[in-house]
Design an enzyme around this catalytic site. Structure first.
Site: not given
Lengths: 524, 246
Positions: A185, A233, A251, A294, A296
C-alpha cells in the site's frame, strides 16, 4: 508436584527443534511446530481426543492476557511443554503450557510512525534448533534464545521508513529462515528472503517484481516495477522433496490505478515456487494479471498428494482472495481447475489456461465501481484447513462488496500509494460463512453462516471437528463431515486469529487468540 | 454508524457522473492519504466516521493534527509523514467534513420546538439533551452533522434513506411471541431488539421460528401532509440548531 517439576525441567533442557523434527511433524501430533502445523500447510490436527461425542463439554482451561490494543493475530507454536506467542506490535512471550504462566518475554521498542496499512500486528514465530525467530513491524528479523528470550541476533530486512513492514511468522527450513515482507500500500518492491539461521546473514533474495533484463520485467510499463508491490506477507508452504518454497504474492502498487503500470505486472497476485537453496524462481502462476482491485494472493498454498483424474499427482490447493478456488500441479504450476467459492463480479470467467477474463466495470472510476468481493477479499490471510480424512477443504469466506472511486495518487516514499477511496454498500449487510469444499473440485459440501465477514482461520481435527470463530467473539465447533453445529462459547472479543490444537499431559487442547486474550480450551 | 446523507450524496454523484476534482490542497491530500479508510466524505468504513461534529480523539485542532501525524497507537489508524503545512490543510479538511455551518433558514426555531413537543409527538421516540424516548436516534447534535435538506426529508419521508446502522427486526419465537423493533446488536447466535416502548428483548436465534432483518425500513411514521409548510420550516430550523455543546 515432582513430576510437574521434572516436566518443566525437561522442557528447558529440550528447547531443541532440529530440522528433522520439523520435517517429521506428523510424528508429533501432540505438538504444533510450524505456522501451519506442517510444511504442507494443512492447518489440521491429527488429535481425536476431543470429538463429536464430547465437544459439547469443552471448557476454558486458562487465559493469558496481553497488554496491547492491536488485533491479536498470533498463531501459537507448542512443543516440549512451552507455548510461544507473539503479542502486537512485535513482542514474544513463552508460556508454560500447563498453567498459562509466562516463562519469558521479549519486548521490542518500536520507532514512532512505522507506516502500516492495516495495524501493527504479528502472526507468530518460527522455531529452529535452540532459537525462536520473529519478524518485527519495523522490518527486522530477530533470533531469540529459546530458553530465555535473549536476543542472539537482529538484522534489518528492509527500511521501514520507505513503507516496508513485517507481520507474518517466519518459516524455518534446513539451516535457513524464510521471511516475507509487507508494504504494497506504500509502493514498496516485494521480495522473499532467506537468512542463515545461525548468523543472520542473508542467503538469498527473490525479488517479486523482476528488474531490467530479467524475464517478466516487460510486464511493467516504464520503471513502475520499482514500486510495484507484490509483497509476501503471509507464511508460505514447503515441499522438502522438491525443495521448493511456495509463497503467495500481493497486489501490484498502486493498488487501484493500473494506468501507471501497464502490463500483467509479474509476479504480483501470484503463487511463486522458489528453490529453497538458491531463491531461484522455478515457476509461477498469476491469479490476477494487472490487478486493479487489491486482490492480494497472500493466502496459504496447501500441498496435497492425491489422485487427479486417475493419476497420482502433487497438487496445490489455493482458496484465493479473488473468490476462486484453484487446483494446480505443484511440480510445474500447471493449472488444473478453478471454481468460485464466493460472490464475485471482477472476472467474467477463467479461461482453460487459468487466466481470468476481466470485467472492466469493476475498475475504480469517478462514479464508483461496484466490486465483489471487496478489497478484504473472499478469503484473506486467515488459514484454511485441509482434512484428508474428510476429503474436504475448509475456508472462512467473506461475502462483502465495496464501491471504489478513483483518486489521484503519486508515489512518495512512506506514503500511501493506492489510487482509490472506498465506500461500503449502503443497502446491503455483508455476512460470512465457513464453507467446506470438495478438495479436488471446489464443489460446496456444506456451509455454516455467520453474522459478520470473519477474520478467523479454520482448524479441522481427526476428531471430525472444525473450529472457528466470529467477529462477535463466538468460538464454535462443527461436525466436520456434515457442518452440524456442536458447541460455542462467547469469548468477549473479536477473533482475529487461527485456532490450533495440541496435547498436554495426555489431554487435547484448543488454543485461540480472541480480543486481547489467548484462551485454551479442554475437557476436564 | 453510517450517515444517510452520504448515501444520497453518492447517488447524486452517480447521476451527475462528476469526476472528483479536489477543490483544496487539504482535500486532495485527504483523498489520496485518508479516504480509502475514512470514505470520500468522511462517512467511515475501515476507519472511523469523520463527518461528525465531535471527534473522540481530537477535541481540539492541536489534538487533531497530532492524531493525524502520529496515528492512534494500538489501532489501524496509521501515522503519516505529512509536513506542518500539509497537516494543517488536511486537518482543516477533516473539520469541514463534520461541522456544517448553520445556514440561514426561513423558520422560527422556537415555534419548531413547540411543534416537536406537541403536535409532532417526536419526544416519544427521540431524546434531546437527556429528555425523551430511546426508540429512535438521539437528536442532541443532529443539526451539526446533517444538512437542512436531510432533516426535512427525515421528517417527511423517513423511509427514503435510512442510516445503515439502523435495522428493523421482526421476530417470532417458537412459543409464538412476536417482537418488532430496532436492532441493538446481533451475532451469529443471538439478537437484541429494542421495541417501541423502549424495552430491550434478548433473543437466542435457536429459540426463534422466524426472523427478518430489514435494512432501509423505518418505523418512524411519515409526516407528509401532517404539517403545514411553515410548520415544517419551523421544525427544520429547530432541528438544524441542535448542536449539543459544540
Amino acid at each position: 508436584m515432582k513430576s510437574f517439576f521434572l516436566a518443566l525441567m525437561g522442557s528447558f533442557a529440550l528447547a531443541q527443534m532440529p530440522y528433522e523434527r520439523l520435517l517429521d511433524a506428523a510424528k508429533e501430533p501432540g505438538n504444533w511446530l510450524t505456522y501451519s502445523g506442517n510444511y504442507q500447510a494443512h492447518h489440521y490436527s491429527p488429535l481425536d481426543l476431543i470429538n463429536r461425542e464430547n465437544a459439547g463439554r469443552l471448557k476454558v482451561q486458562w487465559m493469558y492476557q496481553i497488554r496491547g490494543r492491536q488485533h491479536f493475530e498470533t498463531m501459537p507454536l507448542v512443543f516440549d511443554g512451552v507455548m510461544y506467542i507473539t503479542d502486537p506490535p512485535s513482542d514474544v512471550t513463552a508460556l508454560d503450557v500447563r498453567t498459562g504462566r509466562p516463562l519469558w518475554h521479549y519486548r521490542r521498542t518500536i520507532p514512532q510512525g512505522v507506516p502500516v496499512c492495516c495495524g501493527q500486528v504479528n502472526r507468530g514465530v518460527a522455531a529452529l534448533d535452540d532459537q525462536i525467530f520473529v519478524n518485527t513491524i519495523d522490518a527486522h528479523l530477530v533470533a531469540l534464545d529459546a530458553r530465555t528470550g535473549r536476543v542472539r541476533w537482529d538484522v534489518e530486512v528492509a527500511d521501514y521508513k520507505t513503507g516496508y513492514s513485517m507481520t507474518a511468522a517466519p518459516l524455518a527450513i534446513k539451516g535457513k529462515i524464510i521471511v516475507g515482507i509487507a508494504g504494497a500500500e506504500y509502493g514498496v518492491r516485494g521480495f522473499l528472503d532467506a537468512y542463515d539461521a545461525k548468523t543472520g546473514k542473508r542467503a538469498w533474495r527473490f525479488w517479486a517484481t523482476p528488474g531490467p533484463g530479467e524475464p517478466g520485467n516487460d510486464s511493467w510499463s516504464g520503471d513502475s516495477w520499482k514500486r510495484g508491490g507484490g509483497t509476501t506477507w503471509v507464511t508460505g508452504s514447503y515441499d522438502p522433496e522438491l525443495n521448493l518454497l511456495y509463497w503467495g504474492t500481493g497486489n501490484p502498487a498502486p493498488d487501484y490505478d493500473g494506468t501507471v503500470r501497464l502490463g500483467d505486472n509479474l509476479y504480483s497476485d501470484s503463487v511463486v515456487a522458489v528453490n529453497a537453496d538458491t531463491g531461484k524462481l522455478q515457476w509461477h502462476f498469476q491469479f490476477v494479471p494487472h490487478d486493479v482491485n487489491d486482490m492480494d494472493s497472500n493466502q496459504i498454498p496447501v500441498l496435497v498428494d492425491a489422485e487427479w483424474r486417475g493419476k497420482p499427482r502433487k497438487l496445490m490447493l489455493f482458496a484465493n482472495r479473488n473468490a476462486f478456488y484453484y487446483v494446480l500441479d505443484r511440480t510445474n504450476g500447471e493449472f488444473l481447475t478453478a471454481k468460485p467459492f464466493a460472490r464475485q463480479n471482477w472476472a467474467k470467467g477463467i479461461d482453460p489456461r487459468g487466466r481470468p477474463i476481466p470485467n472492466p466495470a469493476t475498475e475504480p472510476n469517478a462514479t464508483g465501481a461496484l466490486v465483489y468481493p471487496d478489497d478484504d477479499g473472499a478469503a484473506n490471510w486467515f488459514s484454511p484447513s485441509y482434512s484428508k480424512r474428510a476429503g474436504l477443504f475448509y475456508v472462512n469466506v467473506r461475502e462483502k462488496g465495496g464501491i471504489y472511486f478513483s483518486t489521484k495518487t503519486q508515489y512518495q516514499p512512506g506514503r500511501m500509494y493506492l489510487g482509490a477511496s472506498k465506500r461500503d454498500i449502503p443497502t446491503e449487510e455483508p455476512y460470512g460463512a465457513l464453507r467446506a469444499l470438495n478438495a479436488l473440485t471446489g464443489d460446496l459440501a456444506w456451509e455454516f453462516r455467520v453474522k459478520t465477514p470473519p477474520w478467523c482461520g479454520v482448524l479441522a481435527t481427526a476428531g471430525d471437528l472444525v473450529f472457528s470463530g466470529t467477529m462477535e467473539g463466538d468460538l464454535f465447533a462443527l461436525d466436520a463431515v456434515t457442518g452440524k453445529f456442536l458447541w460455542r462459547i462467547q469469548t468477549g472479543g473479536e477473533i482475529w486469529s487461527n485456532p490450533i490444537s495440541y496435547r498436554s499431559e495426555g489431554k487435547q487442547h484448543i488454543a485461540v487468540a480472541s480480543g486481547s486474550s489467548l484462551i485454551v480450551f479442554g475437557l476436564d | 454508524m453510517y450517515l444517510r446523507v452520504l448515501g444520497s450524496v453518492w447517488l447524486t454523484a452517480i447521476a451527475a457522473a462528476q469526476p472528483p476534482a479536489a477543490t483544496s490542497a487539504g482535500e486532495s491530500l485527504y483523498l489520496s492519504q485518508c479516504s480509502f479508510c475514512h470514505g470520500k466524505d468522511g462517512e467511515g468504513g475501515r476507519g472511523a466516521t469523520l463527518a461528525r461534529p465531535a471527534l473522540r480523539h481530537a477535541p481540539d485542532d492541536a489534538a487533531l493534527r497530532l492524531v493525524i501525524r502520529r496515528g492512534i497507537a494500538g489501532t489501524a489508524m496509521p501515522g503519516t509523514s505529512l509536513g506542518e503545512d500539509e497537516l494543517e490543510q488536511v486537518s482543516n479538511h477533516v473539520r469541514s467534513l463534520g461541522r456544517r455551518p448553520l445556514p440561514p433558514l426561513p423558520g422560527d426555531p422556537k415555534r419548531g420546538e413547540q411543534i416537536y413537543r406537541t403536535k409532532g409527538g417526536c419526544a416519544r421516540c427521540h431524546t434531546i439533551s437527556g429528555r425523551g424516548g430511546s426508540f429512535g436516534p438521539d437528536l442532541t447534535e443532529v443539526g451539526a452533522a446533517r444538512s437542512a435538506a436531510y432533516l426535512r426529508a427525515s421528517v417527511v419521508e423517513p423511509g427514503a434513506d435510512v442510516p445503515r446502522g439502523f435495522v428493523q427486526i421482526r421476530a417470532v419465537t417458537k412459543k409464538g411471541d412476536r417482537i418488532t423493533g430496532a436492532r441493538v446488536n446481533e451475532d451469529t447466535f443471538s439478537v437484541q431488539v429494542r421495541d417501541a416502548s423502549g424495552a430491550v428483548h434478548s433473543l437466542w436465534k435457536a429459540e426463534l421460528s422466524e426472523m427478518h432483518a430489514e435494512l432501509g425500513k423505518s418505523p418512524m411514521p411519515p409526516y407528509r401532509g401532517v404539517f403545514s409548510g411553515s410548520e415544517l420550516d419551523d421544525l427544520v430550523a429547530y432541528l438544524a440548531g441542535l448542536r449539543g455543546t459544540l
